[in-house]
Write a protein that holds these residues in place. Sequence first.
Motif, PDB file in Angstrom:
ATOM      1  N   ASP A  61      28.958   1.347   9.713  1.00 22.88           N
ATOM      2  CA  ASP A  61      27.897   2.328   9.502  1.00 22.88           C
ATOM      3  C   ASP A  61      27.252   2.232   8.128  1.00 22.88           C
ATOM      4  N   ALA A  62      27.642   1.257   7.336  1.00 24.38           N
ATOM      5  CA  ALA A  62      27.133   1.138   5.968  1.00 24.38           C
ATOM      6  C   ALA A  62      25.786   0.420   5.927  1.00 24.38           C
ATOM      7  N   ASP A  63      25.034   0.719   4.884  1.00 19.43           N
ATOM      8  CA  ASP A  63      23.777   0.020   4.613  1.00 19.43           C
ATOM      9  C   ASP A  63      23.951  -1.000   3.495  1.00 19.43           C
ATOM     10  N   ALA A  64      24.950  -0.772   2.634  1.00 21.14           N
ATOM     11  CA  ALA A  64      25.180  -1.650   1.488  1.00 21.14           C
ATOM     12  C   ALA A  64      26.678  -1.822   1.261  1.00 21.14           C
ATOM     13  N   ALA A  65      27.034  -2.935   0.649  1.00 20.12           N
ATOM     14  CA  ALA A  65      28.426  -3.233   0.326  1.00 20.12           C
ATOM     15  C   ALA A  65      28.460  -4.191  -0.856  1.00 20.12           C
ATOM     16  N   GLN A  66      29.635  -4.357  -1.438  1.00 20.06           N
ATOM     17  CA  GLN A  66      29.872  -5.346  -2.483  1.00 20.06           C
ATOM     18  C   GLN A  66      30.692  -6.467  -1.864  1.00 20.06           C
ATOM     19  N   VAL A  67      30.272  -7.702  -2.048  1.00 21.75           N
ATOM     20  CA  VAL A  67      30.969  -8.857  -1.492  1.00 21.75           C
ATOM     21  C   VAL A  67      31.467  -9.725  -2.642  1.00 21.75           C
ATOM     22  N   THR A  68      32.747 -10.105  -2.559  1.00 19.02           N
ATOM     23  CA  THR A  68      33.332 -11.011  -3.537  1.00 19.02           C
ATOM     24  C   THR A  68      33.773 -12.269  -2.811  1.00 19.02           C
ATOM     25  N   LEU A  69      33.400 -13.407  -3.345  1.00 18.41           N
ATOM     26  CA  LEU A  69      33.810 -14.692  -2.778  1.00 18.41           C
ATOM     27  C   LEU A  69      34.692 -15.394  -3.786  1.00 18.41           C
ATOM     28  N   ARG A  70      35.737 -16.036  -3.275  1.00 21.25           N
ATOM     29  CA  ARG A  70      36.710 -16.710  -4.128  1.00 21.25           C
ATOM     30  C   ARG A  70      36.723 -18.194  -3.820  1.00 21.25           C
ATOM     31  N   HIS A  73      41.291 -21.988  -5.044  1.00 16.98           N
ATOM     32  CA  HIS A  73      42.538 -21.650  -5.726  1.00 16.98           C
ATOM     33  C   HIS A  73      42.678 -20.153  -5.962  1.00 16.98           C
ATOM     34  N   GLY A  74      41.837 -19.352  -5.316  1.00 20.18           N
ATOM     35  CA  GLY A  74      41.968 -17.903  -5.384  1.00 20.18           C
ATOM     36  C   GLY A  74      41.190 -17.203  -6.464  1.00 20.18           C
ATOM     37  N   GLY A  75      40.561 -17.945  -7.369  1.00 22.83           N
ATOM     38  CA  GLY A  75      39.794 -17.327  -8.442  1.00 22.83           C
ATOM     39  C   GLY A  75      38.437 -16.853  -7.961  1.00 22.83           C
ATOM     40  N   ASP A 140      29.551  -9.737 -17.224  1.00 21.14           N
ATOM     41  CA  ASP A 140      29.742  -8.396 -16.689  1.00 21.14           C
ATOM     42  C   ASP A 140      31.100  -8.224 -16.009  1.00 21.14           C
ATOM     43  N   LEU A 141      31.835  -9.310 -15.805  1.00 23.38           N
ATOM     44  CA  LEU A 141      33.140  -9.216 -15.168  1.00 23.38           C
ATOM     45  C   LEU A 141      34.145  -8.616 -16.138  1.00 23.38           C
ATOM     46  N   PRO A 142      35.072  -7.803 -15.642  1.00 24.17           N
ATOM     47  CA  PRO A 142      36.059  -7.205 -16.539  1.00 24.17           C
ATOM     48  C   PRO A 142      36.999  -8.255 -17.112  1.00 24.17           C
ATOM     49  N   ALA A 143      37.472  -8.019 -18.323  1.00 23.78           N
ATOM     50  CA  ALA A 143      38.378  -8.953 -18.983  1.00 23.78           C
ATOM     51  C   ALA A 143      39.807  -8.797 -18.481  1.00 23.78           C
ATOM     52  N   GLU A 144      40.167  -7.578 -18.026  1.00 23.19           N
ATOM     53  CA  GLU A 144      41.529  -7.347 -17.567  1.00 23.19           C
ATOM     54  C   GLU A 144      41.676  -7.749 -16.096  1.00 23.19           C
ATOM     55  N   SER A 145      42.901  -7.850 -15.666  1.00 25.82           N
ATOM     56  CA  SER A 145      43.195  -8.223 -14.285  1.00 25.82           C
ATOM     57  C   SER A 145      42.802  -7.095 -13.340  1.00 25.82           C
ATOM     58  N   LEU A 146      42.289  -7.454 -12.196  1.00 23.47           N
ATOM     59  CA  LEU A 146      41.944  -6.463 -11.178  1.00 23.47           C
ATOM     60  C   LEU A 146      43.019  -6.389 -10.092  1.00 23.47           C
TER      61      LEU A 146
END
Length: 171
Positions: A61-70, A73-75, A140-146
């Motif tokens: 039901d969403a109109d927007a989302a955030q997509v992350t691609l790796r 090696h998982g980064g 803009d990416l955070p420096a700490e681990s997510l």
Amino acid sequence: MTDELDSREVTPLVDEAVKKAAVCWVSVGKGPAVALWCLPLEGTLLVVSGPGEQSAPGLADADAAQVTLRGDHGGRIVTWPARVTRLQPGTEEWEAAAPLVAAKRLNASGPTADLIGRWATEGCALNRLAPAGTPVAGADLPAESLAEPPREAPVVRATRKPFRLHKVRRR
């Protein structure tokens, strides 16, 4: 660098990452990111979810989302805002996309036509995730681990001590 130059440099990155994607991490609203199997098609990602398929809370039901691609090696390669479009059964877009997604679906029970029919009748959502905005740049990416602790699930068991057949002598 200017913002215009940054967006031109990042767009090919998104295009290339989308072409090679097999799994994407999608978050809707402020919810946690969920790993979803996806199929790249013409610069977008197709994702099927619903009864008997993968769980994607809020995506149907969403109109927007955030997509992350790796990467391999998982980064994290890139995170970008996506415009979510639900493809409706019987439309031209559905007729073009559903057979492609069904053909790539692993461990499907029955023929592709039956799978597409089940998606249409049981309320499964076939969504198209299209890039819609400037991707998150490296600065803009955070420096700490997510990394997050594992979510609670009924399948989690307490770990036991390993079994030892013989006494271990300490010197």
